[in-house]
Design a protein around this motif. Structure first.
Motif, PDB file in Angstrom:
ATOM      1  N   ALA A 120     -31.255  -0.973  31.760  1.00 27.19           N
ATOM      2  CA  ALA A 120     -30.205  -0.475  30.975  1.00 27.19           C
ATOM      3  C   ALA A 120     -29.513  -0.625  31.003  1.00 27.19           C
ATOM      4  O   ALA A 120     -28.394  -1.493  30.511  1.00 27.19           O
ATOM      5  N   GLY A 121     -28.787  -1.295  32.291  1.00 27.45           N
ATOM      6  CA  GLY A 121     -27.348  -1.479  33.037  1.00 27.45           C
ATOM      7  C   GLY A 121     -27.449  -2.780  32.210  1.00 27.45           C
ATOM      8  O   GLY A 121     -26.396  -3.084  31.764  1.00 27.45           O
ATOM      9  N   LEU A 122     -28.503  -3.822  31.950  1.00 23.63           N
ATOM     10  CA  LEU A 122     -27.895  -5.124  31.269  1.00 23.63           C
ATOM     11  C   LEU A 122     -28.202  -5.147  30.157  1.00 23.63           C
ATOM     12  O   LEU A 122     -27.470  -5.610  29.668  1.00 23.63           O
ATOM     13  N   SER A 123     -28.726  -3.866  29.506  1.00 23.24           N
ATOM     14  CA  SER A 123     -28.740  -4.097  28.098  1.00 23.24           C
ATOM     15  C   SER A 123     -27.123  -3.558  27.635  1.00 23.24           C
ATOM     16  O   SER A 123     -26.449  -4.154  26.540  1.00 23.24           O
ATOM     17  N   VAL A 124     -26.607  -1.968  28.507  1.00 23.70           N
ATOM     18  CA  VAL A 124     -24.890  -1.192  28.158  1.00 23.70           C
ATOM     19  C   VAL A 124     -24.449  -3.334  27.953  1.00 23.70           C
ATOM     20  O   VAL A 124     -23.444  -3.983  27.726  1.00 23.70           O
ATOM     21  N   ILE A 125     -24.423  -3.912  29.806  1.00 25.05           N
ATOM     22  CA  ILE A 125     -24.172  -5.525  29.049  1.00 25.05           C
ATOM     23  C   ILE A 125     -23.737  -6.291  28.361  1.00 25.05           C
ATOM     24  O   ILE A 125     -23.315  -6.647  27.659  1.00 25.05           O
ATOM     25  N   GLY A 126     -25.478  -5.948  27.844  1.00 27.15           N
ATOM     26  CA  GLY A 126     -25.989  -7.605  26.123  1.00 27.15           C
ATOM     27  C   GLY A 126     -26.310  -8.350  26.887  1.00 27.15           C
ATOM     28  O   GLY A 126     -25.493  -9.524  27.129  1.00 27.15           O
ATOM     29  N   ILE A 127     -27.507  -8.680  28.285  1.00 24.51           N
ATOM     30  CA  ILE A 127     -28.377  -9.591  28.630  1.00 24.51           C
ATOM     31  C   ILE A 127     -29.273  -9.872  27.451  1.00 24.51           C
ATOM     32  O   ILE A 127     -30.281  -8.772  26.767  1.00 24.51           O
ATOM     33  N   PRO A 128     -29.726 -11.395  26.601  1.00 23.97           N
ATOM     34  CA  PRO A 128     -30.323 -11.045  25.244  1.00 23.97           C
ATOM     35  C   PRO A 128     -31.230 -10.911  25.692  1.00 23.97           C
ATOM     36  O   PRO A 128     -31.853  -9.838  24.414  1.00 23.97           O
ATOM     37  N   PRO A 129     -32.355 -10.500  26.268  1.00 24.15           N
ATOM     38  CA  PRO A 129     -34.236  -9.732  26.207  1.00 24.15           C
ATOM     39  C   PRO A 129     -33.626  -8.200  25.618  1.00 24.15           C
ATOM     40  O   PRO A 129     -34.452  -7.673  25.152  1.00 24.15           O
ATOM     41  N   THR A 130     -32.527  -7.575  26.269  1.00 26.75           N
ATOM     42  CA  THR A 130     -32.463  -6.681  26.089  1.00 26.75           C
ATOM     43  C   THR A 130     -31.935  -6.138  24.795  1.00 26.75           C
ATOM     44  O   THR A 130     -31.096  -6.794  24.076  1.00 26.75           O
ATOM     45  N   CYS A 131     -31.850  -4.164  24.449  1.00 27.08           N
ATOM     46  CA  CYS A 131     -31.517  -4.685  22.646  1.00 27.08           C
ATOM     47  C   CYS A 131     -30.225  -4.443  22.980  1.00 27.08           C
ATOM     48  O   CYS A 131     -29.417  -4.769  21.874  1.00 27.08           O
ATOM     49  N   GLY A 132     -29.814  -4.168  23.740  1.00 24.06           N
ATOM     50  CA  GLY A 132     -28.199  -4.276  23.677  1.00 24.06           C
ATOM     51  C   GLY A 132     -26.786  -5.662  23.145  1.00 24.06           C
ATOM     52  O   GLY A 132     -26.384  -5.604  22.583  1.00 24.06           O
ATOM     53  N   PHE A 133     -27.794  -6.558  23.982  1.00 21.32           N
ATOM     54  CA  PHE A 133     -27.395  -7.780  22.947  1.00 21.32           C
ATOM     55  C   PHE A 133     -27.288  -8.018  21.932  1.00 21.32           C
ATOM     56  O   PHE A 133     -25.782  -8.578  21.502  1.00 21.32           O
ATOM     57  N   PHE A 134     -28.604  -7.018  21.188  1.00 23.99           N
ATOM     58  CA  PHE A 134     -28.258  -7.837  19.714  1.00 23.99           C
ATOM     59  C   PHE A 134     -27.412  -7.377  19.040  1.00 23.99           C
ATOM     60  O   PHE A 134     -26.818  -7.687  17.728  1.00 23.99           O
ATOM     61  N   SER A 135     -27.194  -6.427  19.323  1.00 26.86           N
ATOM     62  CA  SER A 135     -26.288  -4.960  18.387  1.00 26.86           C
ATOM     63  C   SER A 135     -25.049  -5.817  18.571  1.00 26.86           C
ATOM     64  O   SER A 135     -23.739  -6.005  17.466  1.00 26.86           O
ATOM     65  N   LYS A 136     -24.661  -5.714  20.444  1.00 25.33           N
ATOM     66  CA  LYS A 136     -22.876  -7.191  20.600  1.00 25.33           C
ATOM     67  C   LYS A 136     -23.157  -7.893  19.730  1.00 25.33           C
ATOM     68  O   LYS A 136     -22.296  -8.443  19.630  1.00 25.33           O
ATOM     69  N   TRP A 137     -23.814  -8.959  19.792  1.00 22.22           N
ATOM     70  CA  TRP A 137     -23.791  -9.906  18.643  1.00 22.22           C
ATOM     71  C   TRP A 137     -23.933  -9.802  17.512  1.00 22.22           C
ATOM     72  O   TRP A 137     -22.748 -10.975  16.480  1.00 22.22           O
ATOM     73  N   TYR A 138     -24.086  -8.870  16.942  1.00 20.22           N
ATOM     74  CA  TYR A 138     -23.601  -8.490  15.438  1.00 20.22           C
ATOM     75  C   TYR A 138     -22.272  -8.603  15.279  1.00 20.22           C
ATOM     76  O   TYR A 138     -21.428  -8.510  14.448  1.00 20.22           O
ATOM     77  N   LEU A 139     -22.083  -7.051  15.887  1.00 19.26           N
ATOM     78  CA  LEU A 139     -20.362  -6.843  16.388  1.00 19.26           C
ATOM     79  C   LEU A 139     -19.606  -8.567  16.003  1.00 19.26           C
ATOM     80  O   LEU A 139     -18.317  -8.241  15.412  1.00 19.26           O
ATOM     81  N   VAL A 140     -19.906  -9.102  17.403  1.00 21.80           N
ATOM     82  CA  VAL A 140     -19.174 -10.223  17.050  1.00 21.80           C
ATOM     83  C   VAL A 140     -19.337 -10.837  16.540  1.00 21.80           C
ATOM     84  O   VAL A 140     -18.165 -11.368  16.524  1.00 21.80           O
ATOM     85  N   LEU A 141     -20.008 -11.099  15.588  1.00 25.65           N
ATOM     86  CA  LEU A 141     -20.206 -12.355  14.676  1.00 25.65           C
ATOM     87  C   LEU A 141     -19.383 -11.069  12.814  1.00 25.65           C
ATOM     88  O   LEU A 141     -18.842 -12.521  12.631  1.00 25.65           O
ATOM     89  N   GLY A 142     -19.442  -9.918  12.786  1.00 27.45           N
ATOM     90  CA  GLY A 142     -18.806  -9.388  12.228  1.00 27.45           C
ATOM     91  C   GLY A 142     -16.917  -9.501  12.292  1.00 27.45           C
ATOM     92  O   GLY A 142     -16.476  -9.519  11.405  1.00 27.45           O
ATOM     93  N   ALA A 143     -17.221  -9.263  14.147  1.00 30.19           N
ATOM     94  CA  ALA A 143     -15.088  -9.173  13.641  1.00 30.19           C
ATOM     95  C   ALA A 143     -15.089 -11.054  13.493  1.00 30.19           C
ATOM     96  O   ALA A 143     -13.584 -11.538  13.008  1.00 30.19           O
TER      97      ALA A 143
END
Lengths: 117, 496
Positions: free
Chosen positions: B383-406
């Motif tokens: 869960a920690g890795l996911s909040v940070i946003g490390i690829p195989p976890t889900c947190g990465f993908f939403s952050k990825w889209y947010l950065v793309l959006g920005a």
């Protein structure tokens, strides 16, 4: 009224005064809604036995709009329950700290957090 | 039964809330299984709703056969179908996990706890499913009132925290109600779809702008967006752990959903983006939330309080996605609603497990935890890795889209904020993980040699949801492409 209530909720330090503030605020909203329903010369929104014996019964313009009243009936229920919960919590707080003044409670909380200081 | 599933989603928990009270008075042990049955039915019904939406299109359900705009209508489309499934899933998981926790923390209040719990879930589900502005207000208040009561039964500071939450929550709800009032005066309608038809002709009206401002402030209060978040950390820290693991993932997400609905469904994107620069303001508030949440989280030594501040930041992510107001940003926001519910579910359940076993939530007190609770701590790392946003976890993908959006919106500063907050989260979680996994200092180990610590896992009812949530984080990450292509791309409101 709305502003009085709002001020009481934010500005007052006594919890019961805050609760009263909530109520004034909510009553203001209810009056606001109900006042939107009023119409000059409007009659009761009942089709049969209306004033003027139903001849103009279906013209919306001659009726007071009943819908805001109905909405406010629900809002009053919500208000009452909010008041209930708020008072119950206030009683809990009073039992624990023996006061309802926000400052004194914060003071006591500080003490309980750092018992050495 | 099956065509009634939109109603079942909401009605079942509502009726069972009272049934569980009755059964609970008769036999205390019954209220737990009754709660589980209710939430399972609700979960199945909401999956059925989502499935129907995916195969046949948007569901319009008219309560009592009153046609809109007069009657109250339940509408399930891709956006709220997805959120319905999340809400009912998370609440089911929390309900499963709550058995032992509640018995330990609130021994005399088990029966009432489950009644309020079900009412709370009813409120959330109702907010999400309804297609009527005033009905939404009623459900909002059901959810909030149950929430105030649930928080107030917590530990020492809880009643006071709950009272503050009540004040803020009531202001939020009143503002929302005022907004509804202004809209009603102007249009004479309360149905969202109907409002959408009527409103564009009135976009220049001042009344509408006032209504919009009231909505925005009211909902921001409810979802604890940055300058209005003050009630959240206290309330969620002092609440009983079962309550904060229900409220933390859901209350803010449901608020975010309402915000998306109002900004882009009731009002058209043209109004919220160009006529009033609401989304720009939202973006800056969100950027503030992200930085502020992460920085304050750094200052906390209590794990639960740290999580509460992280949650403030996570709300910021969602609001940022909404504020960017382009396709990628919104995809990120909706995906983050999904991901963040699961992440926060996992994290708060873990805190509940730690509390259950050790009564302490201070970060330095977590030593040896990896030997005491190996599975729970493994999920903590995920869960920690996911909040940070490390690829195989889900947190990465939403952050990825947010950065793309920005980047799409040419707002590089928001992209920078996102990356900085990721770094701050790295510090946050490694501080926890270091304490959990690293051996104590040498002199301590010296005294007793290898300190033997028996495995003392969380009870099975608590461990199981934690493991499911952990697996969920990973699988949502792997499947996020699928989810976006099959659900979320239809969920994005028209006009993008």
């Amino acid at each position: 009224m709305m502003m009085i209530g709002f001020y009481a909720m934010i500005g007052k330090r006594n919890l019961v005064k805050k609760i009263i503030g909530i109520n004034i605020f909510q009553t203001a909203i209810i009056l606001f809604f109900v006042s939107t329903a009023a119409k000059k010369g409007g009659t009761l929104p009942i089709i049969e036995h209306a004033h003027g014996h139903g001849s103009h019964a279906v013209e919306a313009a001659s009726y007071i709009n009943p819908l805001p009243h109905v909405l406010m009936l629900t809002a009053i229920v919500v208000m009452v329950s909010t008041l209930g919960v708020a008072l119950a919590i206030a009683i809990q707080i009073y039992r624990r700290y023996n006061t309802l003044e926000e400052d004194e409670i914060l003071e006591q909380r500080k003490w309980s957090h750092n018992p050495l200081r | 039964m099956v065509p009634q599933s939109p109603a079942l989603v909401v009605v079942v928990p509502l009726i069972f809330a009272f049934l569980s009270l009755l059964f609970g008075w008769w036999r205390k042990a019954f209220s737990y299984p009754v709660t589980l049955i209710a939430l399972s039915i609700s979960f199945l019904a909401s999956i059925h709703c989502l499935y129907t939406v995916l195969t046949t299109g948007i569901i319009h359900y008219h309560l009592g056969k009153w046609a809109p705009p007069w009657g109250i209508e339940y509408v399930v489309d891709h956006l709220n179908g997805l959120i319905l499934v999340i809400v009912s899933f998370v609440s089911l998981m929390v309900a499963i996990s709550s058995k032992k926790v509640v018995e330990k923390e609130l021994p005399e209040k088990v029966v009432y706890f489950y009644t309020l719990f079900l009412l709370q879930v009813t409120g959330f589900l109702g907010i999400v499913i309804t297609g009527d502005m005033f009905n939404l207000y009623v459900f909002l208040e059901i959810a909030s009132l149950a929430g105030y009561a649930l928080i107030a039964v917590g530990e020492d500071g809880a009643p006071f925290a709950s009272f503050n939450y009540l004040i803020f929550g009531t202001i939020g709800a009143c503002f929302y109600l005022l907004g509804v009032g202004y809209l009603y005066i102007k249009t004479g309608s309360l149905n969202m779809a109907d409002l959408k038809e009527i409103l564009p002709a009135l976009y220049q009206s001042k009344v509408l702008m006032v209504a919009f401002a009231f909505f925005l402030v009211g909902v921001s209060l409810k979802m604890a967006l940055f300058p209005l978040h003050v009630w959240l950390p206290d309330a969620y820290t002092y609440a009983p752990s079962a309550v904060s693991s229900l409220l933390a993932p859901l209350m803010t997400k449901v608020g975010a959903y309402v915000m998306i609905r109002i900004l882009f469904t009731v009002f058209e994107p043209y109004f919220s983006i160009e006529l009033i620069p609401a989304t720009t303001i939202l973006g800056w508030m969100a950027a503030g939330a992200i930085l502020f949440g992460a920085l304050l989280a750094l200052a906390q030594s209590d794990v639960k309080r740290m999580l509460a501040y992280i949650l403030v930041g996570e709300v910021g992510y969602i609001a940022l996605g909404v504020g960017l107001a382009n396709r990628n940003g919104l995809t990120g926001a909706i995906l983050h609603i999904l991901n963040d519910s699961i992440m926060m579910l996992a994290l708060f359940l873990i805190v509940a497990a730690i509390m259950y076993r050790s009564d302490s939530r201070e970060i330095p007190g977590l030593r040896f935890m990896h030997r005491k609770m190996p599975f729970t701590m493994a999920v903590l790392v995920i869960a920690g890795l996911s909040v940070i946003g490390i690829p195989p976890t889900c947190g990465f993908f939403s952050k990825w889209y947010l950065v793309l959006g920005a980047i799409d919106a040419n707002k590089w500063i928001f992209a920078a904020v996102l990356l900085i907050s990721s770094l701050l989260n790295v510090i946050l979680f490694f501080r926890v993980i270091e304490n959990v996994y690293l051996e104590p200092r040498e002199e301590e180990a010296h005294e007793g040699g290898e300190v033997a610590v028996a495995i003392e896992e969380a009870p099975l009812t608590l461990l199981l949801p934690i493991l499911i949530a952990g697996a969920g984080i990973l699988s949502l990450g792997v499947l996020s492409g699928e989810i976006i292509s099959s659900v979320i791309q239809f969920a994005i409101p028209a006009g993008f």
